[in-house]
Design an enzyme around this catalytic site. Sequence first.
Site, short mmCIF file in Angstrom:
data_model
loop_
_atom_site.label_atom_id
_atom_site.label_comp_id
_atom_site.label_asym_id
_atom_site.label_seq_id
_atom_site.Cartn_x
_atom_site.Cartn_y
_atom_site.Cartn_z
N CYS A 291 46.52 13.99 -0.12
CA CYS A 291 47.61 13.56 -0.99
C CYS A 291 48.07 14.70 -1.89
CB CYS A 291 47.15 12.37 -1.82
SG CYS A 291 48.49 11.71 -2.82
N ASN B 85 48.47 15.31 6.52
CA ASN B 85 48.98 14.50 5.43
C ASN B 85 50.37 15.05 5.09
OD1 ASN B 85 49.22 12.91 3.02
ND2 ASN B 85 46.99 12.71 3.06
N CYS C 15 81.00 20.70 32.71
CA CYS C 15 81.50 21.20 31.42
C CYS C 15 82.70 20.37 30.94
CB CYS C 15 81.91 22.65 31.59
SG CYS C 15 82.73 23.32 30.14
N CYS D 289 84.17 21.98 25.40
CA CYS D 289 84.11 21.97 23.93
C CYS D 289 83.99 23.39 23.37
CB CYS D 289 82.94 21.11 23.44
SG CYS D 289 81.33 21.80 23.85
N CYS E 1 77.13 31.50 20.95
CA CYS E 1 76.66 32.78 21.47
C CYS E 1 77.41 33.94 20.81
CB CYS E 1 76.83 32.84 22.99
SG CYS E 1 76.16 34.36 23.71
N CYS F 8 73.31 38.61 28.71
CA CYS F 8 72.55 37.46 28.23
C CYS F 8 71.08 37.84 28.01
CB CYS F 8 72.64 36.31 29.24
SG CYS F 8 71.59 34.90 28.83
N CYS G 91 74.88 22.80 23.85
CA CYS G 91 75.76 22.09 24.80
C CYS G 91 75.51 20.59 24.72
CB CYS G 91 75.52 22.60 26.21
SG CYS G 91 76.55 21.72 27.43
#
Lengths: 444, 452
Positions: B134, B199, B341, B344, B351, B401, B411
């Site tokens: 606690c 806890n 896809c 959006c 990225c 990448c 995504c």
Amino acid sequence: MTKTAYPLSPDRLETKFSDKYPPYDLGEALAESNRCLYCFDAPCVHACPTSIDIPTFIKKIASGNVRGSAKTILSANLLGESCARVCPVEVLCEGDCVYTTWGRTPISIGRLQRYATENGARYVELERKHATGKSIGLVGAGPASLACAGRLALLGHEAVIYEKGTLPGGLNTTGVAPYKMPADEVLHEVEFIGSLGVKIETGVEVGKDISADELLEKHDAVFLGPGLGEDSQMDALARDTAGVLGAVEWIRRMKTDPKMSLDSVRHAAVIGGGNTALDAARELAQLGVEHVRLVYRRSEAEMRGYGHEWTQAKKEGVVLVPNAIVKEVVSQNGTVNSLALVRARNGKPTDHELDEIRTDLVIVAIGQARLLELVNMFPGVECDGRGHIVADEETGVTGNPLIFAAGDACNGGKEVVNAVAEGQRAATAIDAMLMGSDSGGKNA
Amino acid sequence: MPDLSVDFAGIKSPNPFWLASAPPTNSGEQVMRAFDAGWGGAVWKTLGDPIVNISSRLGSIDYTGQRMMGLTNIELITDRPLDVNLREITEVKKRYPGHALIVSLMVESRDDWVTLIKRSEDTGADGLELNFGCPHGMCERGMGSAVGQEPKVLEELVHWVMDAASIPVIAKLTPNITDVTEPAEAACRANVTALSLINTLQSIIGVDLDRLVPLPRVGDVSSHGGFCGPAVKPIALRMLAQLSRDPQVTVPVSGIGGIADWRDAAEFLALGATTVQVCTAVMHYGYRIVGELIDGLDAYLAEKRMDKVSDLVGAAVPAFKEWGELDLNYHVVAQIDADKCIGCQLCHVACHDGAHQCIHLPGTKAIPGNIAPMAEIAAQKAAESDGDSPYRVPWVDETECVGCNLCELVCPVENCITMVERRRAPEVDTWNDRVASGRDYVPGGLRELEKG
Ligand SMILES: Cc1cc2nc3c(=O)[nH]c(=O)nc-3n(C[C@H](O)[C@H](O)[C@H](O)COP(=O)(O)OP(=O)(O)OC[C@H]3O[C@@H](n4cnc5c(N)ncnc54)[C@H](O)[C@@H]3O)c2cc1C
Ligand SMILES: Cc1cc2nc3c(=O)[nH]c(=O)nc-3n(C[C@H](O)[C@H](O)[C@H](O)COP(=O)(O)O)c2cc1C
Ligand code: SF4
Ligand code: SF4
Ligand code: SF4
């Protein structure tokens, strides 16, 4: 009923309608706004004629910043509150939401926009430039003029609107379906435009109460936003017969005239296949008229009205009489009794007679007339072959460099949001024209 | 059907799902309803000398409209009289002999511990849990996390308890510490029977921006609280995994922290927990969630052809390594499924601004020589599409990448971006290998700077 300074009877038929979509409460607005993906270069924005930054205003709702959200909306579209409710979002922003592409329910952009503007607009303070001393006169108090005048006022100019009717707001007040937005709430938004410093003189018809020359004399520039005219005539129809009305006129009276009643109407026929015809038919059905028929000279597939509106109309009990043309309005003691119809092929009448249909009311929705007379009063302004004012699409400037035009009168009749977009663009062009020149304003 | 029953340090339970010591285990009436709903065990709300609670006590953090991603509390131990609690525990154990019933304890002096242990054992309870966790209120009085943060004190205290107790003893640890293995090892040295963790975490859940008072508000002020709920799961999992691979920790562990569904529970089991305990999810949705926990775990074990829960316990521990043991030749790159896809472009902005600038918009050109198989196709589709429905599928420059996963994580469409393996070399090469073979020099550092 929202209280405004404009005269509007509480006994008009319009008050019998309730909202198609009730307003969101906070919890609903949060849930829906959090569903938005916050797309990059969002396609919904491209689909909005006023390019409201939709993901931004939605994220502001989600973070509890409703005032900021309303400001984002109003900065892009001064009539954002009514657009939220009257825009055909299915074919605009929501139609291009990536969720639609995904085959899912799009974000309810319209309803979120209503939530933000209704709850946040009254706190928004838009930036206002110092007075320039220039003055612009605007013809008609429809969405095109209101948006143009609002922008001009924010840019520091005096903007005076002349409206021939008693109520400002144009077809937004007198035309749009009451289940989308009732007239009193449109008038409330008009008062918001007034609060930006715009002067609106109602009951003043340009060409009658004030001439084009006077207007050009009094103001540094003139903006024409007169919309389209009254309902087109349909020769075959006895327009003097009681019970035969043009759609725009009937809708206006249903929305604003307490004397308009449907007490003795059980059968109604609407002639036409466009959005105004569909609106009128749906309104009649929702007001409890038992039999509403849509008489159209072509097939169901060829109707010009929106598919989503026709689907709703059918659900509400509207019946289509396709490929039919009115031969005669049959009246009894000067009151309409039935319609005599002939079969149409490719929209043209044939000799083949159809069964008469019983009707107590005929609403003619076959388009609005053009305002050639008014246009001709302004030197240098011209109409094209279809009766639309010729104006540059980007700036709204007409053949006369001091006169600009936008809205239905130019585009032939689109949506409120198009009138707003064009009106605002014209304001920017008028400002550039006036402030770019050296001569001081006439009132300076 | 897999066998869900477990044996936790000699405590038998029909399933690994226990209620943690908290408001859901405040009273006999509640615990019996919980057992009826399907919970295998319950740790009673901590007993000790009577305290006084304040109001309000709870605060929560919502996330994008979802309620209670995390919960904080400033409540203390039980505020009901000891004799009432002990009588109810006795009654529950009598009525539910097959369920695991644990009594949580927290007192100060050795005498008090001895007395309370005896009285608790008299109830017929299956075990004791020592609340060393606690992090608010009780620690100001030298109990709870004040003990859990001092391995020496904890060790001595566990000694007292083990001397006095005749039933299994679980030490519940606090996460408010730099190295959780220290108190765990201390408890083991004192011969504790089992451990549980975590806890709550010390926290301020938020600030009331109108009143400028932290939350939860008690009048015009507040105090720090203990944080729990879904948000703490990653912290709990890591601490559990540390104990699981520590050879000095030889006792079973009960996992706690942010468990809300069977998946969370299965993750705790895989990282070495023998049972799991739940608080926030029950406070949010009620005892009924155990149905989903049982059903989901059952189906998962069956699918993985595991006959019993213990087949899963610790199964992921061998795969929990130090960073220096990871293979530097392992490499993945992002691939976008153009058919899935929805345009959006969140992967692009993520990225571009937050990773390594290798997801590009259709129409842009690839760097000559780089591997970007979709660049041309995207450019062609973009050129063919009209202004009304422009082609919006981005493309990946696989050469650039770094394989960080960010795009896949943002995504919104399931399985639209996948990370595909592109090993840098067939052999395994870890940083530790490089250090061992003297290949741990990476150019571009201070040494070159100094050389000029
Ligand atoms: C029945 C109907 C329903 C519609 N429903 C929708 C809908 O749901 N959603 C939507 O987005 N759009 C809808 N529209 C279209 C929309 O109302 C118009 O596109 C929009 O109002 C055009 O704005 P405007 O300012 O160009 O013209 P208008 O709204 O027509 O305004 C022109 C104003 O100019 C005034 N005026 C004209 N001549 C003069 C003169 N000589 N002197 C002074 N004043 C003059 C008129 O009285 C009028 O007030 C609907 C149209 C109709 C007919
Ligand atoms: C991928 C990643 C790398 C990070 N690298 C560092 C680092 O190199 N140095 C550092 O002090 N903190 C680093 N952080 C921690 C952040 O600075 C920050 O303290 C942490 O993410 C918490 O803030 P947030 O949750 O609000 O983003 C990193 C965080 C992330 C997600
Ligand atoms: S397209 Fe849809 S999801 Fe994307 S920003 Fe616009 S409203 Fe949000
Ligand atoms: S995040 Fe996914 S859905 Fe969105 S553009 Fe990227 S690949 Fe397409
Ligand atoms: S994995 Fe990382 S670096 Fe590679 S494309 Fe995705 S976000 Fe960019």
